[in-house]
Structure formats: structure tokens, C-alpha cells
Design a protein around this motif. Structure first.
Motif, PDB file in Angstrom:
ATOM      1  N   PHE A 302      39.805   8.023  76.478  1.00 53.76           N
ATOM      2  CA  PHE A 302      41.158   7.500  76.268  1.00 53.76           C
ATOM      3  C   PHE A 302      42.210   8.542  76.634  1.00 53.76           C
ATOM      4  O   PHE A 302      43.257   8.206  77.214  1.00 53.76           O
ATOM      5  CB  PHE A 302      41.340   7.059  74.813  1.00 53.76           C
ATOM      6  CG  PHE A 302      40.430   5.941  74.400  1.00 53.76           C
ATOM      7  CD1 PHE A 302      39.854   5.103  75.346  1.00 53.76           C
ATOM      8  CD2 PHE A 302      40.136   5.727  73.064  1.00 53.76           C
ATOM      9  CE1 PHE A 302      39.001   4.075  74.970  1.00 53.76           C
ATOM     10  CE2 PHE A 302      39.289   4.697  72.679  1.00 53.76           C
ATOM     11  CZ  PHE A 302      38.722   3.863  73.633  1.00 53.76           C
ATOM     12  N   TRP A 305      43.170   8.797  80.246  1.00 54.58           N
ATOM     13  CA  TRP A 305      44.014   7.731  80.777  1.00 54.58           C
ATOM     14  C   TRP A 305      45.504   8.003  80.576  1.00 54.58           C
ATOM     15  O   TRP A 305      46.339   7.285  81.137  1.00 54.58           O
ATOM     16  CB  TRP A 305      43.656   6.401  80.117  1.00 54.58           C
ATOM     17  CG  TRP A 305      42.243   5.965  80.385  1.00 54.58           C
ATOM     18  CD1 TRP A 305      41.421   6.410  81.369  1.00 54.58           C
ATOM     19  CD2 TRP A 305      41.498   5.004  79.647  1.00 54.58           C
ATOM     20  NE1 TRP A 305      40.203   5.796  81.310  1.00 54.58           N
ATOM     21  CE2 TRP A 305      40.212   4.914  80.256  1.00 54.58           C
ATOM     22  CE3 TRP A 305      41.759   4.192  78.548  1.00 54.58           C
ATOM     23  CZ2 TRP A 305      39.218   4.061  79.787  1.00 54.58           C
ATOM     24  CZ3 TRP A 305      40.774   3.345  78.081  1.00 54.58           C
ATOM     25  CH2 TRP A 305      39.517   3.277  78.705  1.00 54.58           C
ATOM     26  N   PRO A 489      40.720   0.734  81.497  1.00 52.82           N
ATOM     27  CA  PRO A 489      40.355   0.215  80.163  1.00 52.82           C
ATOM     28  C   PRO A 489      39.501  -1.045  80.213  1.00 52.82           C
ATOM     29  O   PRO A 489      38.588  -1.207  79.391  1.00 52.82           O
ATOM     30  CB  PRO A 489      41.720  -0.060  79.519  1.00 52.82           C
ATOM     31  CG  PRO A 489      42.663   0.849  80.221  1.00 52.82           C
ATOM     32  CD  PRO A 489      42.175   0.912  81.627  1.00 52.82           C
ATOM     33  N   TYR A 492      35.943   0.004  81.150  1.00 53.22           N
ATOM     34  CA  TYR A 492      35.310   0.719  80.044  1.00 53.22           C
ATOM     35  C   TYR A 492      34.966  -0.230  78.897  1.00 53.22           C
ATOM     36  O   TYR A 492      33.908  -0.117  78.277  1.00 53.22           O
ATOM     37  CB  TYR A 492      36.227   1.835  79.553  1.00 53.22           C
ATOM     38  CG  TYR A 492      35.592   2.769  78.555  1.00 53.22           C
ATOM     39  CD1 TYR A 492      34.582   3.638  78.940  1.00 53.22           C
ATOM     40  CD2 TYR A 492      35.992   2.775  77.224  1.00 53.22           C
ATOM     41  CE1 TYR A 492      33.993   4.502  78.034  1.00 53.22           C
ATOM     42  CE2 TYR A 492      35.411   3.627  76.310  1.00 53.22           C
ATOM     43  CZ  TYR A 492      34.406   4.487  76.716  1.00 53.22           C
ATOM     44  OH  TYR A 492      33.823   5.336  75.809  1.00 53.22           O
TER      45      TYR A 492
END
Length: 514
Positions: A302, A305, A489, A492
Motif C-alpha cells: 500500500f 502506491w 489496487p 492486488y
């Protein structure tokens, strides 16, 4: 003289006393010897002795005890009587049939499970049941005794099954405070033999689904010396293996899935040996790995990103963030492999797939910025390249105006160079060439990006020709950056759904025994 006389008197008295004591002992021994020769019941030396005050024997061989005789004395007499002709080298048998031994276990505790050495340790009570007609005492005495219990001394004098654990690595008896062994003899010759053992047993483990794995540990008990024609092992009903409260830090014992059975195809070159087995499932606790592995690595993904929301021109910030997350993820992966306490297996584990996927997403974030940054600064790189080529062409053009003898006229060198400084020149104008000399600052300027003077007219033409191309490249970079905010996202999340669905389903499926 008086002192010598008193000492003489004391010596004589001591000699008389010693002589009287020796005479009494001799008479006692003679009396005992005469008693034995006359056939009277005498006390048998040792722990199993009994005398004529406690029992008598009828013509049929039954021991007749007085009602007032204690149970301990009766038990001692019976044991001594049975062991007079007992041979512990011969197994109990009825008309040559194999001896049947029934077994059950009580697992007191399971201490540890070691993945590196693939073994587990536990403390058990091993119970064995069989019948030995030579030790039946129901027709041996007139007193009803429900059972006779003894310890290690009696066990060493009778035949016991030669059982061993086939997958045993290490084992030990418990002898605190005494030998933890018990044998109980029933009137019909049924034997109950119990012992307390600590075992370290081998367990073949499979770590493909680690840490969402189940381990199937099998324990085999068989006879070491007697073949199945001499000894047959079976499980004792109703409870074959009883597990007490088992608590392990990393595993849960699936007590309801314990399997029992008899071994098949155990033939060897020296004979077929009877054996029994049981196996159980150990299910790994997942909470520790979720908190220590899955959540931290997901947070690193995370964090990688965040660079998608940083301006494209901020190369130091985005590169630092990408490199830091990659190094952290790599350190976590390598460190976990060395500290997880797992053997170095040749196949891929579930945790390896997770680490590789997280590392791929982190590296993908940095690669995405490399592509975006290239598109964003593409016009600058091309401009640097064009001006470098133009400067090289200008230099080669000057070299083409040399005279045949290799010299260059002074006026050509001064007037043809558009980058010359007019203030440092001796003449401002020259009419010897077809070119009109002008000031260098009239149509040339210093390009702040390139770093050397270029023609303003030529620069404008180049920029007008490549305007749409530059615009398309920058727009593409922005679109890629914005799309990555959602693409990464989503991918993932899809990976997480597929990963956990597959391995949780595999974790809960019914395992087939091998």
C-alpha cells in the motif's frame, strides 16, 4: 595387683558369654535342619517365602490359607508358587496359536513439533493386554483374590510383548520416583501391563500450503522379534487412543479425525511382523502469521502506491519511496526465510507465493514511474540530442571549408562561426564572403535547457513541428499514472481473493489417508 585381678576377671566373663552365644546359634541351625529333613513346612527364604503357620497344600496342589492370613502374604505365596516352573523365554500359547496382544494409548501431553527435523515429542501411557495361562491362579488357592498387582521386579521375571515404535527417534522410561511400570494379573491369567514413556517420533511433513497447512503424523507399533505367526497385535476396544488436554502453541490437535488400523504389506525378507498404527492431524494456527507476515507485507504494498499521487516531476521523492519499499520487502522476505524454522525444501510454499507477489507489486510501482517519467521528459531528451547533433554538424562543416594545403582562411573562420563573440573580433563586418555578417545576438539565444546558443527561428520551427507529439507524450504519462491508481489496487485485491480462497479451501478439505 588389684587392677590386674579385676581385668582378669572381666576377660573370663566375656569369654564365657561368647561361648554361650555360639552354642545357642549352633543349636538353632541344627533344629532348622532337622525340621526340613522331617518334611515339615518351613519358611522359604526370600521375598516369596511362606511357612506352616500361613498355609498348607492339599493333595490336589491347591494352597489352603487360614482366614486370618493377610492378603499380602497370600499374594507372595501365589507368585512364588507360579514362578517355580515359569520360563520367561517362552511366549504364552494355546496349542501353538499366536499370542494375541491388545494395545491402547493414553496421550498425556504433546510437548513440541519441530518442522526442521520433522518430528514431534509426546508423553504417553502404553497399555498392553494378553493372556498367559501359566500365570492363572483361580485354581491355585482357596482365597478369592480379584487381581494381583506388582511392579518392575515381577515384570523382569515373566514374558512381556516385545513392542517398539517404528518411527521412533528417541525414547525413555520414567523412573522418578520409581520405575513407572505396572502389571496386573487376573485369576484367569489375563495380564495388564502399563508403562509411561517419553517419545520423539518422526512425522513426514508437507509444507506446500504453509502456513495454512495440516500435518498428518502417523505412529506405528509393531513386534520386534515375533512374526505374525507367533504374535498378533490389535487395538483394544473401545478407546484405541485417548488424548488428554493437548495444548500446542502453533497447532491444534484434531482429535475427531484420529484414524486407527492394522498395517498391511509389511512383509520383509525375514518375515511378516504384525503391526498397528494410528495417525492424527495437526492444524496450524494462522493468527500469528496473519499479524506478523501478511498484514505488514500488505502495508508495504500500500505504501508503494503513494507514489501514484505524487507529481511526476518529483523524481527524488518517488524514486526514494519506490527503492525504500523494495529494500524493505526484500529484507522481510530473506529474513523470514532464515527465521521461520522451516526445512529448506525444494518446492514452493504458499508463503513464498505471497512474498513474491508482494515484491512484484512493489517493483511494478517503481517500473511504472520509470515509464511515466520517460514519457514526461521525452521532449527534453530529444532536444538535447538534436542540439548535440547540430553542434557536431557545424563543427564538421567548418572542417569542410579548409584549403587544399589544410589551412583555413582567417576570415572564414571568423565570419562563418555563428557562435563567435563579435566584441572580441578585430573586424565587425566583412565583405569578402557571400554571407552577410550579423551580430550573434540578433538571431541566436542561449537555450536554458540545452546550454549553448541556438537559432530562435529554428527553435520555433522545431517546437511547432513537435508540439503535438510532446503533448501526446505528456498526456499519456498522466493517463498511465492515473490508471495505475486503480489498476494496481484492483489487481492486488484480485490476487488476495484468489490466494485466500484457494488455500483456505485446501485447508478445510477432507484429507485422504495414505
Amino acid at each position: 595387683m588389684d587392677r590386674l585381678f579385676r581385668n582378669w576377671i572381666l576377660t573370663v566373663l566375656l569369654l564365657c558369654l561368647l561361648s554361650q552365644s555360639t552354642h545357642s546359634t549352633t543349636n538353632s541351625n541344627c533344629t532348622e535342619k532337622d525340621t526340613k529333613q522331617n518334611g515339615e513346612s518351613a519358611s522359604v527364604p526370600g521375598d516369596y517365602g511362606y511357612g506352616n503357620d500361613y498355609s498348607s497344600q492339599d493333595p490336589g496342589g491347591m494352597l489352603m490359607f487360614d482366614p486370618d492370613v493377610g492378603v499380602d502374604q497370600i499374594t507372595t505365596t501365589i507368585l512364588f508358587k507360579m514362578l517355580e516352573t515359569y520360563d520367561d523365554r517362552i511366549r504364552p500359547s494355546t496349542e501353538g496359536a499366536p499370542t494375541k496382544v491388545r494395545v491402547n494409548l493414553v496421550v498425556i501431553s504433546m510437548d513440541s513439533v519441530t518442522e526442521v527435523s520433522m518430528d514431534y515429542s509426546m508423553t504417553i501411557l502404553l497399555h498392553q493386554f494378553w493372556n498367559d495361562p501359566r500365570l492363572a491362579y483361580d485354581n491355585l488357592t482357596n482365597i478369592d483374590i480379584p487381581f494381583i498387582t506388582s511392579g518392575y521386579n515381577f515384570i523382569s521375571k515373566i514374558w512381556v510383548p516385545d513392542l517398539f515404535f517404528a518411527n521412533e527417534k528417541r525414547a525413555s522410561f520414567h523412573d522418578i520416583t520409581v520405575q513407572n511400570r505396572l502389571i496386573r494379573l487376573l485369576p484367569n491369567g489375563d495380564m495388564f501391563y502399563s508403562m509411561k514413556l517419553s517419545l520423539v517420533l518422526f512425522c513426514r511433513m508437507d509444507f506446500k500450503a504453509f502456513p495454512m497447512d495440516k500435518q498428518n503424523c502417523k505412529t506405528t507399533i509393531e513386534s520386534y522379534q515375533n512374526t505374525e505367526n507367533e504374535l498378533v497385535l490389535t487395538w483394544n476396544d473401545p478407546k484405541y487412543v485417548e488424548f488428554q488436554e493437548i495444548s500446542l502453541p502453533q497447532y491444534t490437535m484434531l482429535v475427531d479425525h484420529v484414524k486407527y488400523g492394522n498395517c498391511v504389506d509389511r512383509v520383509s525378507h525375514i518375515g511378516n511382523y504384525s503391526c498397528i498404527f494410528f495417525h492424527f492431524w495437526l492444524e496450524r494456527e494462522l493468527t500469528f502469521y496473519v499479524l506478523q507476515t501478511y498484514i505488514p507485507t500488505s502495508l508495504l504494498v500500500f505504501i508503494s502506491w503513494v507514489s501514484f499521487w505524487i507529481e511526476i516531476g518529483q523524481a527524488p521523492a518517488r524514486c526514494s519511496l519506490g527503492v525504500t519499499t523494495i529494500l524493505t520487502m526484500t529484507t522481510t522476505t530473506v529474513g523470514y526465510g532464515s527465521s521461520a524454522g522451516l526445512p529448506k525444501v525444494s518446492y514452493t510454499k504458499a508463503i513464498d507465493i505471497w512474498f513474491d507477489a508482494c515484491l512484484t507489486f512493489v517493483i511494478g510501482s517503481l517500473v511504472e514511474y520509470a515509464v511515466v517519467h520517460y514519457l514526461w521528459t521525452k521532449d527534453r531528451a530529444e532536444k538535447h540530442l538534436r542540439w548535440a547533433l547540430r553542434k557536431e554538424s557545424t563543427r564538421l562543416g567548418q572542417n569542410g571549408n579548409r584549403s587544399p594545403n589544410g589551412s583555413v582562411p582567417a576570415d572564414i573562420g571568423k565570419q562563418a562561426d555563428p557562435f563567435a563573440d563579435p566584441e572580441k573580433s578585430n573586424t565587425r563586418y566583412s565583405y569578402q564572403t557571400t554571407y552577410r555578417p550579423v551580430r550573434s545576438s540578433m538571431h541566436f539565444s542561449e537555450d536554458p535547457e540545452v546550454g549553448f546558443p541556438v537559432s530562435k527561428l529554428e527553435t520555433g520551427n522545431i517546437e511547432r513541428d513537435s508540439f503535438h507529439e510532446k503533448r501526446r507524450a505528456k498526456l499519456l504519462a498522466l493517463r498511465i499514472d492515473r490508471a495505475a491508481r486503480f489498476f494496481f489496487p484492483i489487481c492486488y485485491g484480485a490476487f488476495i481473493v484468489v490466494y485466500w480462497t484457494y488455500y483456505l479451501a485446501k485447508m478445510n478439505e477432507d484429507h485422504v489417508d495414505v
